[in-house]
Motif scaffolding. Structure first.
Motif, PDB file in Angstrom:
ATOM      1  N   LEU A 356      16.662 -23.183  -5.034  1.00 39.37           N
ATOM      2  CA  LEU A 356      15.812 -22.506  -3.846  1.00 39.37           C
ATOM      3  C   LEU A 356      16.438 -21.462  -3.214  1.00 39.37           C
ATOM      4  O   LEU A 356      15.585 -20.447  -2.885  1.00 39.37           O
ATOM      5  CB  LEU A 356      15.924 -23.610  -2.682  1.00 39.37           C
ATOM      6  CG  LEU A 356      15.032 -23.343  -1.412  1.00 39.37           C
ATOM      7  CD1 LEU A 356      13.566 -23.007  -1.628  1.00 39.37           C
ATOM      8  CD2 LEU A 356      15.030 -24.633  -0.531  1.00 39.37           C
ATOM      9  N   LEU A 357      17.758 -21.183  -3.315  1.00 40.63           N
ATOM     10  CA  LEU A 357      18.293 -20.013  -2.717  1.00 40.63           C
ATOM     11  C   LEU A 357      17.950 -18.537  -3.514  1.00 40.63           C
ATOM     12  O   LEU A 357      17.780 -17.584  -3.107  1.00 40.63           O
ATOM     13  CB  LEU A 357      20.002 -20.170  -2.611  1.00 40.63           C
ATOM     14  CG  LEU A 357      20.697 -18.876  -2.053  1.00 40.63           C
ATOM     15  CD1 LEU A 357      20.269 -18.521  -0.941  1.00 40.63           C
ATOM     16  CD2 LEU A 357      22.214 -19.125  -2.261  1.00 40.63           C
ATOM     17  N   GLU A 358      17.962 -18.873  -4.949  1.00 40.67           N
ATOM     18  CA  GLU A 358      17.643 -17.801  -5.877  1.00 40.67           C
ATOM     19  C   GLU A 358      16.174 -17.509  -5.457  1.00 40.67           C
ATOM     20  O   GLU A 358      15.518 -16.401  -5.793  1.00 40.67           O
ATOM     21  CB  GLU A 358      18.163 -18.319  -7.143  1.00 40.67           C
ATOM     22  CG  GLU A 358      19.305 -18.219  -7.726  1.00 40.67           C
ATOM     23  CD  GLU A 358      19.661 -19.112  -8.956  1.00 40.67           C
ATOM     24  OE1 GLU A 358      20.733 -18.729  -9.429  1.00 40.67           O
ATOM     25  OE2 GLU A 358      19.143 -19.876  -9.289  1.00 40.67           O
ATOM     26  N   ASP A 359      15.264 -18.522  -5.563  1.00 36.02           N
ATOM     27  CA  ASP A 359      13.728 -18.299  -5.317  1.00 36.02           C
ATOM     28  C   ASP A 359      13.696 -17.448  -4.140  1.00 36.02           C
ATOM     29  O   ASP A 359      12.999 -16.408  -4.003  1.00 36.02           O
ATOM     30  CB  ASP A 359      13.094 -19.617  -4.901  1.00 36.02           C
ATOM     31  CG  ASP A 359      13.038 -20.636  -6.089  1.00 36.02           C
ATOM     32  OD1 ASP A 359      13.319 -20.150  -7.171  1.00 36.02           O
ATOM     33  OD2 ASP A 359      12.614 -21.705  -6.024  1.00 36.02           O
ATOM     34  N   ILE A 360      14.511 -17.737  -2.947  1.00 38.56           N
ATOM     35  CA  ILE A 360      14.526 -16.872  -1.677  1.00 38.56           C
ATOM     36  C   ILE A 360      14.909 -15.611  -1.884  1.00 38.56           C
ATOM     37  O   ILE A 360      14.249 -14.655  -1.410  1.00 38.56           O
ATOM     38  CB  ILE A 360      15.131 -17.442  -0.554  1.00 38.56           C
ATOM     39  CG1 ILE A 360      14.515 -19.006  -0.245  1.00 38.56           C
ATOM     40  CG2 ILE A 360      15.349 -16.521   0.765  1.00 38.56           C
ATOM     41  CD1 ILE A 360      15.566 -19.847   0.818  1.00 38.56           C
ATOM     42  N   LYS A 361      15.974 -15.288  -2.696  1.00 36.50           N
ATOM     43  CA  LYS A 361      16.214 -13.734  -2.969  1.00 36.50           C
ATOM     44  C   LYS A 361      14.995 -13.148  -3.754  1.00 36.50           C
ATOM     45  O   LYS A 361      14.981 -12.120  -3.497  1.00 36.50           O
ATOM     46  CB  LYS A 361      17.487 -14.032  -3.691  1.00 36.50           C
ATOM     47  CG  LYS A 361      18.745 -14.542  -3.100  1.00 36.50           C
ATOM     48  CD  LYS A 361      20.216 -14.355  -4.210  1.00 36.50           C
ATOM     49  CE  LYS A 361      21.125 -14.727  -3.493  1.00 36.50           C
ATOM     50  NZ  LYS A 361      22.412 -14.884  -4.254  1.00 36.50           N
ATOM     51  N   ILE A 362      14.351 -13.779  -4.579  1.00 35.51           N
ATOM     52  CA  ILE A 362      13.329 -13.241  -5.268  1.00 35.51           C
ATOM     53  C   ILE A 362      12.135 -12.691  -4.310  1.00 35.51           C
ATOM     54  O   ILE A 362      11.757 -11.710  -4.428  1.00 35.51           O
ATOM     55  CB  ILE A 362      12.842 -13.973  -6.475  1.00 35.51           C
ATOM     56  CG1 ILE A 362      13.953 -14.257  -7.490  1.00 35.51           C
ATOM     57  CG2 ILE A 362      11.516 -13.743  -7.050  1.00 35.51           C
ATOM     58  CD1 ILE A 362      14.338 -13.137  -8.417  1.00 35.51           C
ATOM     59  N   MET A 363      11.913 -13.776  -3.594  1.00 35.41           N
ATOM     60  CA  MET A 363      10.741 -13.851  -2.665  1.00 35.41           C
ATOM     61  C   MET A 363      11.051 -12.431  -1.800  1.00 35.41           C
ATOM     62  O   MET A 363      10.114 -11.676  -1.345  1.00 35.41           O
ATOM     63  CB  MET A 363      10.510 -14.928  -1.863  1.00 35.41           C
ATOM     64  CG  MET A 363       9.906 -16.039  -2.647  1.00 35.41           C
ATOM     65  SD  MET A 363       8.544 -15.711  -3.709  1.00 35.41           S
ATOM     66  CE  MET A 363       8.488 -17.048  -4.842  1.00 35.41           C
ATOM     67  N   TRP A 364      12.443 -12.324  -1.163  1.00 38.94           N
ATOM     68  CA  TRP A 364      12.922 -11.343  -0.351  1.00 38.94           C
ATOM     69  C   TRP A 364      12.483  -9.963  -0.982  1.00 38.94           C
ATOM     70  O   TRP A 364      12.059  -8.923  -0.361  1.00 38.94           O
ATOM     71  CB  TRP A 364      13.887 -11.574   0.135  1.00 38.94           C
ATOM     72  CG  TRP A 364      14.362 -10.575   1.164  1.00 38.94           C
ATOM     73  CD1 TRP A 364      15.469  -9.610   1.199  1.00 38.94           C
ATOM     74  CD2 TRP A 364      14.146 -10.426   2.597  1.00 38.94           C
ATOM     75  NE1 TRP A 364      15.607  -8.908   2.323  1.00 38.94           N
ATOM     76  CE2 TRP A 364      14.649  -9.464   3.143  1.00 38.94           C
ATOM     77  CE3 TRP A 364      13.209 -11.061   3.262  1.00 38.94           C
ATOM     78  CZ2 TRP A 364      14.415  -9.068   4.560  1.00 38.94           C
ATOM     79  CZ3 TRP A 364      13.002 -10.876   4.679  1.00 38.94           C
ATOM     80  CH2 TRP A 364      13.402  -9.954   5.227  1.00 38.94           C
ATOM     81  N   SER A 365      12.844  -9.819  -2.212  1.00 38.54           N
ATOM     82  CA  SER A 365      12.595  -8.495  -2.895  1.00 38.54           C
ATOM     83  C   SER A 365      11.292  -7.956  -3.092  1.00 38.54           C
ATOM     84  O   SER A 365      10.958  -7.102  -3.174  1.00 38.54           O
ATOM     85  CB  SER A 365      13.436  -8.704  -4.141  1.00 38.54           C
ATOM     86  OG  SER A 365      12.697  -9.485  -5.127  1.00 38.54           O
ATOM     87  N   LEU A 366      10.289  -9.039  -3.006  1.00 40.04           N
ATOM     88  CA  LEU A 366       9.045  -8.690  -2.915  1.00 40.04           C
ATOM     89  C   LEU A 366       8.205  -8.974  -1.733  1.00 40.04           C
ATOM     90  O   LEU A 366       6.981  -8.758  -1.507  1.00 40.04           O
ATOM     91  CB  LEU A 366       8.216  -9.844  -4.010  1.00 40.04           C
ATOM     92  CG  LEU A 366       8.780  -9.872  -5.509  1.00 40.04           C
ATOM     93  CD1 LEU A 366       8.080 -10.929  -6.331  1.00 40.04           C
ATOM     94  CD2 LEU A 366       8.525  -8.431  -6.200  1.00 40.04           C
ATOM     95  N   PHE A 367       8.946  -8.947  -0.724  1.00 40.56           N
ATOM     96  CA  PHE A 367       8.413  -9.126   0.692  1.00 40.56           C
ATOM     97  C   PHE A 367       7.518  -7.889   1.089  1.00 40.56           C
ATOM     98  O   PHE A 367       7.857  -6.576   1.088  1.00 40.56           O
ATOM     99  CB  PHE A 367       9.517  -9.024   1.808  1.00 40.56           C
ATOM    100  CG  PHE A 367       9.206  -9.531   3.151  1.00 40.56           C
ATOM    101  CD1 PHE A 367       8.538 -10.664   3.377  1.00 40.56           C
ATOM    102  CD2 PHE A 367       8.839  -8.375   4.219  1.00 40.56           C
ATOM    103  CE1 PHE A 367       8.146 -10.947   4.875  1.00 40.56           C
ATOM    104  CE2 PHE A 367       8.362  -8.667   5.243  1.00 40.56           C
ATOM    105  CZ  PHE A 367       8.003 -10.131   5.612  1.00 40.56           C
ATOM    106  N   SER A 368       6.091  -8.219   1.215  1.00 35.74           N
ATOM    107  CA  SER A 368       5.230  -7.208   1.753  1.00 35.74           C
ATOM    108  C   SER A 368       4.087  -7.658   2.405  1.00 35.74           C
ATOM    109  O   SER A 368       3.943  -9.043   2.253  1.00 35.74           O
ATOM    110  CB  SER A 368       4.804  -6.308   0.367  1.00 35.74           C
ATOM    111  OG  SER A 368       4.207  -7.036  -0.377  1.00 35.74           O
TER     112      SER A 368
END
Length: 379
Positions: A356-368
């Motif tokens: 889940l932590l890795e998922d959040i990092k990925i999602m944060w990089s695509l935040f728009s």
């Protein structure tokens, strides 16, 4: 018309069908089970290339014609160099896989190849399979055909990964065989998500492929225009021979293929939704799903138990919604994804093995705003 009964029938000798048959053949639990594979093609031509990444050599690694641990991406005026270690990117020609799979399976007395066209699969007390020339029955059928309902569905989000590639040979040594181009967005086709993909085989031989992630396809000669321009202007190659061509389409979709599974018929491969919706990759996912099916059969569980993880279905749906609503965002998405995350995190996420932590990092990089809008639309 003849009729014969089998314990298992696999409809379709593509990636999923042959991997499943090989898994049956390698497990003594199935030694006394009668198995048939039915396909209209005898699989004697190279119709595609499969690429994947892994940390260790697994079942099919020895078939790879080339491997790489470095990749390059060109997006939004930026060149991104990726060191893939501890992963290695590998490519397998379909004909090499078909040839080895058939050689192994032909040694099994309990496995039969039938070169026929399946016209219907009907589930009754047992499953009835009709071909253009024969009738068969089975206790269980694994069916790779795409349901007709997919082509009529208006609710699912569906993009098509469609591509055409040339394997070219050059007079001079122009390719770096230690690195491949994963995505090159420098050559535009209006505002569509489209990119070049270059896999060097040797210093003077490579697959150069133009790929789209769009709702509509294009004519064959449309790809040719961009391939010629890219080879000339971006690879700076003027003299080359085209030794092989590959062209294909892969659905990237939220369509519910699982609705067509029953207690005696399991949809597999593309027809079972085994292609990852956000990328089109399938080779390693297929290997894992086949292993899960074998485990389920041996433990007397439904064949589809645990095949999919719902959170990744959701992530793929958000991604596809963004590309459907704003197809031009593809270049920005992949630039962010590959430049803002380390290799292990990216590949674990794409392999559906991330935390889940890795998922959040990925999602944060695509935040728009596009992703926020797609997120709530998907909810």
């Amino acid at each position: 018309m003849s009729q014969k009964h089998y314990d298992y029938i696999i409809v379709g000798n593509g990636l999923a069908g042959l991997q499943l048959a090989l898994a049956f053949a390698k497990d003594s639990y199935f030694n006394h089970k009668s198995i048939a594979l039915i396909d209209a093609s005898s699989k004697t031509e190279n119709d595609k290339t499969w690429s994947f990444w892994e940390q260790e050599d697994r079942s099919f690694s020895h078939l790879a014609y080339q491997t790489w641990q470095h990749a390059t991406i060109f997006a939004e005026g930026k060149k991104i160099n990726l060191n893939l270690k501890p992963y290695t990117y590998k490519s397998i020609r379909a004909i090499d896989f078909y040839t080895e799979a058939k050689a192994q399976l032909n040694q099994q007395d309990n496995i039969t190849f039938l070169v026929e066209t399946v016209t219907s699969v009907n589930e009754k007390d047992i499953v009835e399979i009709t071909t253009e020339t024969n009738n068969y029955t089975a206790n269980h059928v694994f069916d790779s055909r795409i349901p007709d309902a997919f082509f009529k569905d208006k609710k699912a989000i569906t993009l098509i990964q469609h591509f055409k590639g040339w394997i070219i040979e050059t007079e001079d040594n122009v390719f770096n065989e230690n690195s491949f181009t994963m995505m090159d967005y420098r050559l535009k086709d209006n505002n569509q998500t489209a990119f070049m993909y270059v896999l060097p085989h040797t210093k003077n031989k490579a697959l150069v492929e133009f790929t789209y992630f769009t709702e509509n396809t294009v004519k064959s000669d449309h790809y040719d225009t961009y391939l010629k321009q890219y080879i000339s202007e971006y690879l700076n190659i003027n003299n080359y021979n085209i030794v092989e061509t590959e062209i294909g389409q892969i659905p990237m979709t939220t369509f519910n293929f699982g609705a067509f599974n029953t207690s005696k018929v399991t949809k597999i491969g593309t027809g079972g939704g085994w292609v990852k919706g956000s990328t089109g990759y399938s080779f390693k996912l297929t290997e894992r799903k086949v292993a899960k099916i074998i485990e389920n059969i041996k433990s007397n569980q439904p064949t589809t138990e645990g095949l999919f993880k719902s959170k990744y279905k959701f992530y793929d749906k958000v991604f596809l919604q963004v590309l459907k609503d704003n197809n031009e965002k593809g270049e920005w998405i992949f630039k962010q994804f590959y430049s803002k995350n380390n290799t292990p995190t990216m590949f674990k996420f794409l392999d559906e093995e991330s935390s889940l932590l890795e998922d959040i990092k990925i999602m944060w990089s695509l935040f728009s705003f596009s992703f926020i809008k797609a997120f709530f639309k998907t909810l």
